[in-house]
Design a protein around this motif. Structure first.
Motif, short mmCIF file in Angstrom:
data_model
loop_
_atom_site.label_atom_id
_atom_site.label_comp_id
_atom_site.label_asym_id
_atom_site.label_seq_id
_atom_site.Cartn_x
_atom_site.Cartn_y
_atom_site.Cartn_z
N UNK A 74 0.83 -1.21 0.00
CA UNK A 74 0.00 0.00 0.00
C UNK A 74 0.87 1.26 0.00
N UNK A 75 1.97 1.23 0.76
CA UNK A 75 2.84 2.40 0.87
C UNK A 75 3.65 2.65 -0.40
N UNK A 76 4.06 1.54 -1.06
CA UNK A 76 4.87 1.66 -2.28
C UNK A 76 4.29 0.75 -3.36
N UNK A 77 3.32 1.27 -4.11
CA UNK A 77 2.66 0.45 -5.14
C UNK A 77 3.63 -0.18 -6.15
N UNK A 78 4.62 0.61 -6.58
CA UNK A 78 5.69 0.07 -7.40
C UNK A 78 5.41 -0.18 -8.87
N UNK A 79 4.22 0.17 -9.35
CA UNK A 79 3.94 -0.06 -10.78
C UNK A 79 3.09 1.05 -11.36
N UNK A 80 2.18 0.68 -12.23
CA UNK A 80 1.32 1.67 -12.88
C UNK A 80 -0.05 1.78 -12.21
N UNK A 81 -0.25 1.01 -11.13
CA UNK A 81 -1.56 1.02 -10.46
C UNK A 81 -1.46 1.63 -9.06
N UNK A 82 -2.41 2.50 -8.75
CA UNK A 82 -2.52 3.07 -7.40
C UNK A 82 -3.98 3.45 -7.17
N UNK A 83 -4.28 4.14 -6.07
CA UNK A 83 -5.65 4.56 -5.82
C UNK A 83 -6.14 4.26 -4.42
N UNK A 84 -7.40 3.80 -4.33
CA UNK A 84 -8.06 3.63 -3.03
C UNK A 84 -8.43 2.17 -2.78
#
Length: 273
Positions: A74-84
């Motif tokens: 959650x803290x470091x998504x590391x790719x092209x996806x993030x959000x809620x």
């Protein structure tokens, strides 16, 4: 600073609960060269993820982004996806607590879930922990298909469950809202709905305690803004919910002969009379 049609254009696609259409719709958006894709739910996120490795994706409501394999953490998504994320470890304990308050002699709760749905295993662990603390026995009933809904309620009634906790949400149940509400009345079982449960309670269900999905949608817009202004999705931590809503339908309570204690009513964000 955004003006629709001038400096931003939004393309909407809806699969109408037909999940097999998702890859086709994702491909359509790719052909339009969109700069970011906003997704509602893990099935949509997975379809878009499989369609592109380059376009940023903003999730609005994933129950377990790490477990789904969408982000490294959650803290470091590391790719092209993030959000809620809708993941909130304490939420099912709160739902059981509310059931205990409206059904003082609560000893057995039927838990309706979908084992193939991302996040269900995690939610079930939370429910089991809370059940141990409250001295409540659980009966897990798997809802994989709409036909399982009536079977589940029948099993809950037959085993003398005192209440029902709905973990299941999304495509399998949303289209059968009326059926579920009618079965709850027929079996005279108090049902608490989870995230997305507002629609059920407004349609005649008993109560819901869950994440405020509208709030997640609004917050997703801030992610879109940052990405359009150049921020790398990998650097934007996935947020967990901060706003929850508790809604009670007194008409539904009356239908099953249930009196809601005043100390519970006073805590509700909305009471439907």
């Amino acid at each position: 600073g955004y003006v629709e049609g001038k400096n931003i254009v939004t393309e909407y696609r809806y699969a109408e609960e037909k999940l097999d259409r998702l890859p086709v719709l994702a491909a359509e958006l790719l052909r339009l060269n969109v700069e970011v894709i906003v997704t509602a739910g893990p099935a949509v996120t997975r379809a878009v993820k499989e369609a592109t490795a380059t376009i940023p994706i903003v999730m609005t409501q994933d129950p377990d982004p790490v477990g789904s394999g969408f982000v490294a953490s959650l803290a470091r998504p590391g790719g092209k996806i993030t959000g809620l994320s809708t993941l909130s470890p304490e939420i099912n304990g709160k739902r059981l607590e509310l059931l205990k308050e409206i059904v003082p002699k609560l000893s057995r709760v039927a838990v309706l879930g979908t084992s193939t749905r991302t996040g269900t295993a995690q939610e079930l662990k939370e429910v089991e922990l809370a059940a141990g603390a409250f001295g409540v026995e659980l009966q897990y009933l798997d809802v994989l298909d709409p036909k399982d809904i009536e079977t589940a309620f029948r099993a809950a009634s037959k085993s003398r469950a005192d209440a029902v906790l709905m973990l299941v949400s999304g495509g399998v149940v949303d289209a059968y809202q009326t059926t579920i509400i009618e079965l709850a009345v027929k079996t005279r079982l108090p049902v608490i709905y989870g995230t997305g449960g507002r629609a059920f309670v407004e349609a005649g269900g008993l109560m819901t305690y869950g994440v405020n999905v509208n709030d997640l949608d609004r917050r997703a817009a801030t992610y879109v803004d940052k990405i359009l202004k150049g921020t790398n999705p990998a650097d934007l931590p996935v947020e967990q919910p901060t706003k929850f809503e508790f809604i009670i339908n007194l008409k539904a309570a009356k239908q099953i002969g249930l009196a809601i204690p005043p100390n519970v009513l006073v805590r509700a964000d909305k009471v439907i009379k």
